[in-house]
Motif scaffolding. Structure first.
Motif, mmCIF file in Angstrom:
data_model
loop_
_atom_site.group_PDB
_atom_site.id
_atom_site.type_symbol
_atom_site.label_atom_id
_atom_site.label_comp_id
_atom_site.label_asym_id
_atom_site.label_seq_id
_atom_site.Cartn_x
_atom_site.Cartn_y
_atom_site.Cartn_z
ATOM 1 N N MET A 12 0.850 -1.185 0.000
ATOM 2 C CA MET A 12 0.000 0.000 0.000
ATOM 3 C C MET A 12 0.886 1.236 0.000
ATOM 4 S SD MET A 12 -2.849 -1.154 2.836
ATOM 5 C CE MET A 12 -4.029 0.111 2.460
ATOM 6 N N SER A 13 0.270 2.396 -0.157
ATOM 7 C CA SER A 13 1.034 3.644 -0.101
ATOM 8 C C SER A 13 1.544 3.859 1.322
ATOM 9 C CB SER A 13 0.160 4.829 -0.520
ATOM 10 O OG SER A 13 -0.786 5.116 0.497
ATOM 11 N N GLU A 14 2.525 4.728 1.453
ATOM 12 C CA GLU A 14 3.101 5.004 2.769
ATOM 13 C C GLU A 14 2.044 5.554 3.730
ATOM 14 O OE1 GLU A 14 6.546 7.784 4.751
ATOM 15 O OE2 GLU A 14 6.852 7.076 2.710
ATOM 16 N N GLU A 15 1.180 6.459 3.233
ATOM 17 C CA GLU A 15 0.126 7.021 4.091
ATOM 18 C C GLU A 15 -0.844 5.937 4.544
ATOM 19 O OE1 GLU A 15 1.513 10.688 1.959
ATOM 20 O OE2 GLU A 15 0.825 8.793 1.151
ATOM 21 N N GLN A 16 -1.217 5.039 3.615
ATOM 22 C CA GLN A 16 -2.122 3.959 3.985
ATOM 23 C C GLN A 16 -1.464 3.026 4.997
ATOM 24 O OE1 GLN A 16 -2.867 2.711 -0.075
ATOM 25 N NE2 GLN A 16 -5.012 3.315 0.098
ATOM 26 N N ASP A 17 -0.177 2.738 4.801
ATOM 27 C CA ASP A 17 0.544 1.899 5.761
ATOM 28 C C ASP A 17 0.555 2.538 7.151
ATOM 29 O OD1 ASP A 17 1.187 -0.286 4.172
ATOM 30 O OD2 ASP A 17 3.093 0.563 3.502
ATOM 31 N N GLN A 18 0.718 3.862 7.208
ATOM 32 C CA GLN A 18 0.701 4.559 8.498
ATOM 33 C C GLN A 18 -0.669 4.428 9.157
ATOM 34 O OE1 GLN A 18 1.929 8.533 7.509
ATOM 35 N NE2 GLN A 18 4.106 8.029 7.621
ATOM 36 N N ILE A 19 -1.720 4.514 8.366
ATOM 37 C CA ILE A 19 -3.065 4.384 8.927
ATOM 38 C C ILE A 19 -3.303 2.950 9.385
ATOM 39 C CG2 ILE A 19 -5.546 4.577 8.457
ATOM 40 C CD1 ILE A 19 -4.791 6.844 6.476
ATOM 41 N N GLY A 60 -15.056 5.104 5.334
ATOM 42 C CA GLY A 60 -13.899 4.235 5.166
ATOM 43 C C GLY A 60 -13.035 4.168 6.414
ATOM 44 N N TRP A 61 -11.985 3.381 6.313
ATOM 45 C CA TRP A 61 -11.096 3.171 7.451
ATOM 46 C C TRP A 61 -10.421 4.449 7.904
ATOM 47 C CZ3 TRP A 61 -11.049 -0.681 10.655
ATOM 48 C CH2 TRP A 61 -11.536 -1.928 10.253
ATOM 49 N N ILE A 62 -10.178 5.358 6.981
ATOM 50 C CA ILE A 62 -9.513 6.601 7.349
ATOM 51 C C ILE A 62 -10.294 7.318 8.444
ATOM 52 C CG2 ILE A 62 -8.928 8.906 6.515
ATOM 53 C CD1 ILE A 62 -8.159 7.603 3.867
ATOM 54 N N ASN A 63 -11.611 7.269 8.380
ATOM 55 C CA ASN A 63 -12.445 7.956 9.365
ATOM 56 C C ASN A 63 -12.707 7.122 10.615
ATOM 57 O OD1 ASN A 63 -12.745 10.362 7.904
ATOM 58 N ND2 ASN A 63 -14.232 9.376 6.581
ATOM 59 N N SER A 64 -12.127 5.917 10.712
ATOM 60 C CA SER A 64 -12.382 5.049 11.864
ATOM 61 C C SER A 64 -11.497 5.363 13.054
ATOM 62 C CB SER A 64 -12.165 3.588 11.470
ATOM 63 O OG SER A 64 -10.779 3.324 11.292
ATOM 64 N N ILE A 65 -10.405 6.048 12.827
ATOM 65 C CA ILE A 65 -9.381 6.190 13.864
ATOM 66 C C ILE A 65 -9.942 6.810 15.144
ATOM 67 C CG2 ILE A 65 -7.205 7.331 14.445
ATOM 68 C CD1 ILE A 65 -6.400 6.876 11.493
ATOM 69 N N SER A 66 -10.664 7.908 15.022
ATOM 70 C CA SER A 66 -11.174 8.541 16.242
ATOM 71 C C SER A 66 -12.231 7.678 16.916
ATOM 72 C CB SER A 66 -11.712 9.937 15.942
ATOM 73 O OG SER A 66 -12.812 9.868 15.065
ATOM 74 N N SER A 67 -13.085 7.008 16.129
ATOM 75 C CA SER A 67 -14.111 6.135 16.719
ATOM 76 C C SER A 67 -13.483 4.960 17.448
ATOM 77 C CB SER A 67 -15.060 5.620 15.633
ATOM 78 O OG SER A 67 -15.780 6.677 15.070
ATOM 79 N N LEU A 68 -12.458 4.349 16.843
ATOM 80 C CA LEU A 68 -11.787 3.235 17.498
ATOM 81 C C LEU A 68 -11.059 3.689 18.753
ATOM 82 C CD1 LEU A 68 -10.366 1.190 14.506
ATOM 83 C CD2 LEU A 68 -11.995 0.404 16.218
ATOM 84 N N ALA A 69 -10.457 4.852 18.704
ATOM 85 C CA ALA A 69 -9.759 5.372 19.884
ATOM 86 C C ALA A 69 -10.741 5.612 21.019
ATOM 87 C CB ALA A 69 -9.012 6.651 19.532
ATOM 88 N N ARG A 70 -11.905 6.214 20.704
ATOM 89 C CA ARG A 70 -12.919 6.434 21.747
ATOM 90 C C ARG A 70 -13.411 5.114 22.316
ATOM 91 N NH1 ARG A 70 -14.849 10.222 18.103
ATOM 92 N NH2 ARG A 70 -16.528 8.815 17.512
ATOM 93 N N TYR A 71 -13.653 4.122 21.450
ATOM 94 C CA TYR A 71 -14.113 2.813 21.902
ATOM 95 C C TYR A 71 -13.079 2.163 22.812
ATOM 96 C CZ TYR A 71 -15.295 -2.122 21.863
ATOM 97 O OH TYR A 71 -15.583 -3.402 22.248
ATOM 98 N N ALA A 72 -11.816 2.163 22.369
ATOM 99 C CA ALA A 72 -10.757 1.531 23.155
ATOM 100 C C ALA A 72 -10.553 2.252 24.478
ATOM 101 C CB ALA A 72 -9.456 1.502 22.355
ATOM 102 N N LEU A 73 -10.580 3.577 24.450
ATOM 103 C CA LEU A 73 -10.409 4.357 25.671
ATOM 104 C C LEU A 73 -11.556 4.082 26.639
ATOM 105 C CD1 LEU A 73 -8.737 6.462 27.149
ATOM 106 C CD2 LEU A 73 -10.067 8.227 25.997
#
Length: 199
Positions: A45-52, A149-162
């Motif tokens: 994948m692209s570098e940005e996608q790999d970071q995500i 998409g997955w790009i927008n999941s980061i904050s939701s997953l962080a809130r869930y995990a927290l």
């Protein structure tokens, strides 16, 4: 032009889902001290996608650590590993998503599958890997896409995990996990901003 962009995003979310599942499964297998070389390799994948993928995989890993502390979940994984077949897999995913799909449930499913694979991988690559990838494509990908998409999941997953982590304990370790997640949200936001700016 817009249709082409939409198709590119769909393909990206599919590839992202596959890479995230495979990465998270390898993390769980390696955590159990088992060589993960028999699992399929993620696609480039692209570098940005790999970071995500790295960010989301880290959050899935932290959610997995919370799942590790859940005795009921561990019993379920043990039982599932003993009888894993396509029918029991279907029952598992139906149970996980019986009252709707959320980012947290998707992450929990990835953790459960990873733990199951770690338990049964010593004999061979289990069929559960392709079952999981097919389930993502057939049942979860449209939901993921409809949420940006997955790009927008980061904050939701962080809130869930927290919420899950702080809900289970108020120790200093939980507080430090919260700080790490907030840092993850900020980094994820920066990555999303850069991706959107570049689009």
């Amino acid at each position: 032009m817009e249709t082409e962009k939409r198709e590119t995003l769909k393909a990206s979310d599919d590839q992202f889902s596959e890479n995230l599942v495979l990465r998270s499964l390898k993390d769980q297998v390696e955590k159990a001290g088992i060589c993960a070389s028999s699992l399929p390799d993620p696609q480039p994948m692209s570098e940005e996608q790999d970071q995500i993928v790295e960010q989301v995989a880290y959050m899935v890993k932290v959610i997995g650590e919370a799942v590790d502390r859940d005795a009921h979940c561990n019993k379920m994984v043990d039982g599932f590993a003993r009888v894993a077949n396509i029918q029991t897999f279907q029952k598992l995913v139906e149970k996980v998503f019986n009252d709707g799909i959320t980012w947290g449930k998707i992450a929990t499913l990835i953790c459960i599958i990873g733990k199951t694979v770690a338990k049964i991988i010593s004999n061979s690559v289990p069929n559960i890997v392709p079952w999981t990838l097919d389930y993502f494509r057939d049942k979860l990908l449209n939901w993921i896409r409809s949420r940006g998409g997955w790009i927008n999941s980061i904050s939701s997953l962080a809130r869930y995990a927290l919420k899950r982590d702080l809900g289970s304990s108020s120790s200093l370790l939980s507080l430090s996990s919260g700080v790490i997640f907030i840092s993850g949200i900020l980094l994820g936001g920066l990555i999303v901003w850069r991706l959107k700016k570049g689009a």
